[in-house]
Motif scaffolding. Structure first.
Motif, PDB file in Angstrom:
ATOM      1  N   SER A 253      41.542  11.884  80.501  1.00  0.00           N
ATOM      2  CA  SER A 253      41.163  12.678  81.667  1.00  0.00           C
ATOM      3  C   SER A 253      42.297  13.558  82.187  1.00  0.00           C
ATOM      4  CB  SER A 253      40.700  11.751  82.807  1.00  0.00           C
ATOM      5  OG  SER A 253      41.761  10.910  83.246  1.00  0.00           O
ATOM      6  N   LEU A 254      43.474  13.488  81.555  1.00  0.00           N
ATOM      7  CA  LEU A 254      44.638  14.215  82.062  1.00  0.00           C
ATOM      8  C   LEU A 254      44.401  15.724  82.099  1.00  0.00           C
ATOM      9  CD1 LEU A 254      47.533  13.904  83.111  1.00  0.00           C
ATOM     10  CD2 LEU A 254      48.330  14.091  80.747  1.00  0.00           C
ATOM     11  N   ASP A 255      43.803  16.275  81.047  1.00  0.00           N
ATOM     12  CA  ASP A 255      43.553  17.714  81.024  1.00  0.00           C
ATOM     13  C   ASP A 255      42.604  18.134  82.142  1.00  0.00           C
ATOM     14  OD1 ASP A 255      45.249  18.252  78.915  1.00  0.00           O
ATOM     15  OD2 ASP A 255      43.687  18.078  77.391  1.00  0.00           O
ATOM     16  N   SER A 256      41.561  17.353  82.381  1.00  0.00           N
ATOM     17  CA  SER A 256      40.614  17.665  83.455  1.00  0.00           C
ATOM     18  C   SER A 256      41.295  17.620  84.811  1.00  0.00           C
ATOM     19  CB  SER A 256      39.440  16.682  83.422  1.00  0.00           C
ATOM     20  OG  SER A 256      38.691  16.817  82.235  1.00  0.00           O
ATOM     21  N   LEU A 257      42.169  16.641  84.990  1.00  0.00           N
ATOM     22  CA  LEU A 257      42.898  16.514  86.251  1.00  0.00           C
ATOM     23  C   LEU A 257      43.806  17.716  86.485  1.00  0.00           C
ATOM     24  CD1 LEU A 257      44.592  13.352  87.654  1.00  0.00           C
ATOM     25  CD2 LEU A 257      45.963  15.402  87.374  1.00  0.00           C
ATOM     26  N   VAL A 258      44.577  18.068  85.466  1.00  0.00           N
ATOM     27  CA  VAL A 258      45.525  19.180  85.588  1.00  0.00           C
ATOM     28  C   VAL A 258      44.791  20.500  85.790  1.00  0.00           C
ATOM     29  CG1 VAL A 258      47.160  20.568  84.254  1.00  0.00           C
ATOM     30  CG2 VAL A 258      47.430  18.084  84.371  1.00  0.00           C
ATOM     31  N   GLU A 259      43.685  20.706  85.080  1.00  0.00           N
ATOM     32  CA  GLU A 259      42.940  21.955  85.214  1.00  0.00           C
ATOM     33  C   GLU A 259      42.305  22.076  86.594  1.00  0.00           C
ATOM     34  OE1 GLU A 259      43.100  24.512  83.179  1.00  0.00           O
ATOM     35  OE2 GLU A 259      44.510  23.238  82.088  1.00  0.00           O
ATOM     36  N   ALA A 260      41.882  20.964  87.163  1.00  0.00           N
ATOM     37  CA  ALA A 260      41.314  21.000  88.520  1.00  0.00           C
ATOM     38  C   ALA A 260      42.374  21.412  89.529  1.00  0.00           C
ATOM     39  CB  ALA A 260      40.731  19.634  88.874  1.00  0.00           C
ATOM     40  N   MET A 261      43.582  20.885  89.382  1.00  0.00           N
ATOM     41  CA  MET A 261      44.671  21.244  90.274  1.00  0.00           C
ATOM     42  C   MET A 261      45.047  22.710  90.119  1.00  0.00           C
ATOM     43  SD  MET A 261      46.956  17.776  89.699  1.00  0.00           S
ATOM     44  CE  MET A 261      48.410  18.409  90.515  1.00  0.00           C
ATOM     45  N   ALA A 262      45.174  23.164  88.875  1.00  0.00           N
ATOM     46  CA  ALA A 262      45.565  24.548  88.618  1.00  0.00           C
ATOM     47  C   ALA A 262      44.496  25.528  89.106  1.00  0.00           C
ATOM     48  CB  ALA A 262      45.821  24.749  87.122  1.00  0.00           C
TER      49      ALA A 262
END
Length: 288
Positions: free
Chosen positions: A111-120
Motif C-alpha cells: 500500500s506504500l505507493d497508494s499512500l505516497v500518491e495520496a499525499m502527493a
C-alpha cells in the motif's frame, strides 16, 4: 547477555499500578543489567482522596472521549456528569477525508505507493505545509524514501529518533508561512501535541495509522488487567489511547476560527464504527 533476548517480568501491585522488570537474567541479580519501570495504569486510587475532599472538580479537554473511560481511570464518583460542549470551529473550516488503504505492518509494502500518491496529490491540489504522522520511525522512513524517489520536487523533512531542543526548533522552523513541504513525524511523539502552527504555517495533516499501541507483552498484560477491572480491555488499552493521539495530531491544523485546512486519514479501519464514533462530531468526513 549478548545475543540473548531480554526477559520481561511483570508484577501487578494492585490499585492500578504495575511494576515491570526488563533484564537479561532475572535469576541472577548480581549480573542483571536491565530497566525497572513503574507504570501508573489506573490513577484513580491515588487521587480519589483529593477528589473526595474537594467541593467540586472540573476536568476539561478536547480529548475526553469517551467520558466513561476517563471517569473509570480517574476513579470519579458515580455522580460525575459529563457535557459535550460545541466546538468553536465550523465544519467548513476543515476538510476530512478517509483514504481506505491498509497500513498494517504486513500490508505496508503493497500500500506504500497508494499512500505516497495520496499525499502527493493533495499537496499538488493545495500546495503548502503539511504534517504526516506514522506509527513508527521505520514506517516513516519507508514513506520518506518513496516520496523522494517518486516526487523529488516535493520538499520533505523528517523527525529523527533522538532530537535535541535545537533540532526540534529547526524542524518546526521549516513550517514557514511562505514555505511548502511535508514534515514527517511519529504519532504520539513531540510533534503530535503542543505544537502551534497557525495560519499558513500548517494547512493540513496526513495520518497513516490508527495510533494503536504496540501489541507486545507489556500491553497485553495491561489489556488483561483492564479487562478484569472494566470489562473492555482492548478498548482501554489500544483503541481509546490510539484515537486520542489521532485527534491530538489532527488538532494541529485548526488553531483559530480563521484557519482552514485538510485532514487525510490514511487507513481503511477509520470506516469501522468502532473507530469512527470516537472521531470529533463536528468533522464532516468524506471517503475517497
Amino acid at each position: 547477555r549478548d545475543g540473548e533476548a531480554p526477559t520481561l517480568a511483570g508484577l501487578d501491585m494492585g490499585n492500578g499500578a504495575q511494576l515491570w522488570m526488563d533484564g537479561t537474567d532475572l535469576g541472577d541479580a548480581q549480573n542483571m543489567a536491565g530497566r525497572l519501570t513503574l507504570r501508573n495504569i489506573v490513577p484513580g486510587h491515588f487521587i480519589s482522596a483529593r477528589i473526595k475532599v474537594a467541593d467540586s472538580v472540573v476536568l476539561f479537554s478536547a480529548t475526553l472521549n469517551p467520558a466513561d473511560y476517563y471517569i473509570n481511570l480517574l476513579g470519579l464518583p458515580d455522580t460525575t456528569q459529563s457535557m459535550d460542549i460545541a466546538c468553536p470551529f465550523k465544519p467548513e473550516q476543515l476538510t476530512v477525508r478517509i483514504k481506505p488503504i491498509s497500513t498494517r505492518r504486513e500490508d505496508r509494502a503493497d500500500s506504500l505507493d497508494s499512500l505516497v500518491e495520496a499525499m502527493a496529490a493533495q499537496f499538488a491540489l493545495q500546495p503548502g505545509n503539511y504534517l504526516a504522522f506514522f506509527s513508527s520511525f521505520d514506517y516513516l522512513e519507508l514513506a520518506r524514501r518513496r516520496l523522494q524517489q517518486c516526487h523529488r520536487h516535493l520538499p520533505v523533512w523528517a523527525q529523527q529518533r533522538q532530537m535535541t531542543e535545537a533540532n526540534r526548533m529547526a524542524y518546526l522552523q521549516q513550517f514557514d508561512v511562505a514555505g511548502q513541504g511535508i514534515g514527517l513525524a511519529v504519532l504520539g511523539g513531540v510533534f503530535g501535541e503542543g505544537v502551534d502552527l497557525p495560519g499558513r504555517r500548517l494547512i493540513g495533516a496526513f495520518i497513516a495509522t490508527l495510533g494503536l499501541p504496540q501489541f507486545d507483552e507489556v500491553n497485553q498484560a495491561i489489556c488483561e488487567r483492564m479487562q478484569s477491572r472494566f470489562g473492555r480491555g482492548y478498548d482501554y488499552t489500544y483503541v481509546y489511547p490510539g484515537i486520542q493521539k489521532v485527534v491530538q495530531a489532527a488538532g494541529r491544523v485548526i488553531r483559530s476560527e480563521a484557519d482552514t485546512g485538510t485532514i487525510m486519514l490514511l487507513d481503511e479501519r477509520y470506516l469501522q464504527k468502532r473507530y469512527a464514533t470516537l472521531l470529533p462530531q463536528w468533522w464532516q468526513i468524506k471517503v475517497d
